[in-house]
Design a protein around this motif. Structure first.
Motif, PDB file in Angstrom:
ATOM      1  N   SER A  48       2.206   1.567  -3.457  1.00 24.37           N
ATOM      2  CA  SER A  48       1.107   2.287  -4.320  1.00 24.37           C
ATOM      3  C   SER A  48       0.859   3.841  -4.156  1.00 24.37           C
ATOM      4  O   SER A  48       0.575   4.321  -5.000  1.00 24.37           O
ATOM      5  CB  SER A  48      -0.279   1.381  -4.075  1.00 24.37           C
ATOM      6  OG  SER A  48      -1.222   1.808  -4.719  1.00 24.37           O
ATOM      7  N   ALA A  49       0.902   3.967  -2.669  1.00 27.32           N
ATOM      8  CA  ALA A  49       0.844   5.387  -2.488  1.00 27.32           C
ATOM      9  C   ALA A  49       1.743   6.206  -3.079  1.00 27.32           C
ATOM     10  O   ALA A  49       1.678   7.454  -3.527  1.00 27.32           O
ATOM     11  CB  ALA A  49       0.627   5.818  -1.115  1.00 27.32           C
TER      12      ALA A  49
ATOM     13  N   ARG B 258       1.312   6.629  -6.939  1.00 25.13           N
ATOM     14  CA  ARG B 258       0.064   7.707  -7.108  1.00 25.13           C
ATOM     15  C   ARG B 258       0.533   9.203  -6.783  1.00 25.13           C
ATOM     16  O   ARG B 258       0.327   9.984  -7.795  1.00 25.13           O
ATOM     17  CB  ARG B 258      -0.816   7.345  -5.878  1.00 25.13           C
ATOM     18  CG  ARG B 258      -2.214   7.856  -6.530  1.00 25.13           C
ATOM     19  CD  ARG B 258      -3.641   7.319  -5.678  1.00 25.13           C
ATOM     20  NE  ARG B 258      -3.331   6.868  -4.395  1.00 25.13           N
ATOM     21  CZ  ARG B 258      -3.112   5.929  -3.781  1.00 25.13           C
ATOM     22  NH1 ARG B 258      -3.222   4.840  -4.467  1.00 25.13           N
ATOM     23  NH2 ARG B 258      -2.813   5.686  -2.457  1.00 25.13           N
ATOM     24  N   LYS B 259       1.491   9.338  -5.867  1.00 28.43           N
ATOM     25  CA  LYS B 259       1.863  10.704  -5.485  1.00 28.43           C
ATOM     26  C   LYS B 259       2.891  11.112  -6.647  1.00 28.43           C
ATOM     27  O   LYS B 259       2.973  12.256  -7.167  1.00 28.43           O
ATOM     28  CB  LYS B 259       2.788  10.330  -4.103  1.00 28.43           C
ATOM     29  CG  LYS B 259       3.143  11.889  -3.555  1.00 28.43           C
ATOM     30  CD  LYS B 259       3.827  11.739  -2.158  1.00 28.43           C
ATOM     31  CE  LYS B 259       4.158  13.056  -1.668  1.00 28.43           C
ATOM     32  NZ  LYS B 259       4.777  13.335  -0.266  1.00 28.43           N
TER      33      LYS B 259
ATOM     34  N   GLU C  50       0.905  -1.130  -0.140  1.00 25.90           N
ATOM     35  CA  GLU C  50      -0.051  -0.160  -0.048  1.00 25.90           C
ATOM     36  C   GLU C  50       0.913   1.271   0.025  1.00 25.90           C
ATOM     37  O   GLU C  50       0.396   2.308  -0.697  1.00 25.90           O
ATOM     38  CB  GLU C  50      -0.878  -0.153   1.332  1.00 25.90           C
ATOM     39  CG  GLU C  50      -2.106   1.166   1.345  1.00 25.90           C
ATOM     40  CD  GLU C  50      -2.824   1.003   0.235  1.00 25.90           C
ATOM     41  OE1 GLU C  50      -3.287   2.088  -0.541  1.00 25.90           O
ATOM     42  OE2 GLU C  50      -3.187  -0.096  -0.506  1.00 25.90           O
ATOM     43  N   GLU C  51       2.105   1.285   0.710  1.00 26.36           N
ATOM     44  CA  GLU C  51       2.977   2.322   0.685  1.00 26.36           C
ATOM     45  C   GLU C  51       3.555   2.488  -0.792  1.00 26.36           C
ATOM     46  O   GLU C  51       3.544   3.943  -1.151  1.00 26.36           O
ATOM     47  CB  GLU C  51       4.105   2.278   1.714  1.00 26.36           C
ATOM     48  CG  GLU C  51       3.433   2.428   3.253  1.00 26.36           C
ATOM     49  CD  GLU C  51       4.404   2.169   4.424  1.00 26.36           C
ATOM     50  OE1 GLU C  51       5.625   1.571   3.876  1.00 26.36           O
ATOM     51  OE2 GLU C  51       4.177   2.467   5.411  1.00 26.36           O
TER      52      GLU C  51
END
Length: 153
Positions: free
Chosen positions: A134-135, A138-139, A131-132
């Motif tokens: 993926s974040a 995205r950022k 999840e990190e």
């Protein structure tokens, strides 16, 4: 009395007035009845029950291993028709079969529980790392688009 039951039903059927035609194979509303019998001339059959496992009941003369004659509700664990075979859903090895996850947890050793907890923690850490990442992607994608034309920026 049971011996006069059929004669009584035949007599009472004369008073039944049919309201409509029926295809039923019976002409009265008396349902199925079990044969009435009196064990050792006892009229209250609720006393005909064993007094312990494979003991019988010496007071009323019930032999060991004989079936009790008292009524049990449908769904009762004492009703033979309601007893279902146990269905096991897994095996921990060494003859440790279980019927639910609750029983599986009870049958596991301390080492097995620790290994499961460790595996669960590893899966949690892997999910957090995924999840990190993926974040972060995205950022980065948002940063590559630029700030745009936002007033006051």
């Amino acid at each position: 009395p049971p011996s006069g039951e059929e004669a009584y039903i035949e007599e009472r059927k004369k008073n039944i007035i049919p309201l409509c035609e029926s295809d039923a194979n019976i002409d009265h509303n008396v349902g199925h009845q079990e044969e009435v019998y009196n064990f050792h001339h006892l009229h209250n059959l609720s006393t005909v029950r064993s007094r312990g496992w494979n003991i019988g009941n010496p007071v009323v003369g019930l032999p060991p291993g004989a079936k009790d004659s008292y009524y049990t509700q449908p769904g009762s664990p004492y009703n033979d028709a309601s007893i279902r075979p146990r269905v096991n859903i897994g095996d921990l090895g060494g003859g440790r079969v279980y019927k639910s996850e609750k029983w599986a947890d009870r049958l596991r050793t301390v080492d097995e529980k620790a290994a499961l907890e460790k595996a669960k923690e590893a899966m949690t850490q892997k999910a957090i790392a995924s999840e990190e990442a993926s974040a972060a992607r995205r950022k980065m994608a948002m940063a590559q688009r630029g700030a745009g034309t936002v007033a006051g920026a």
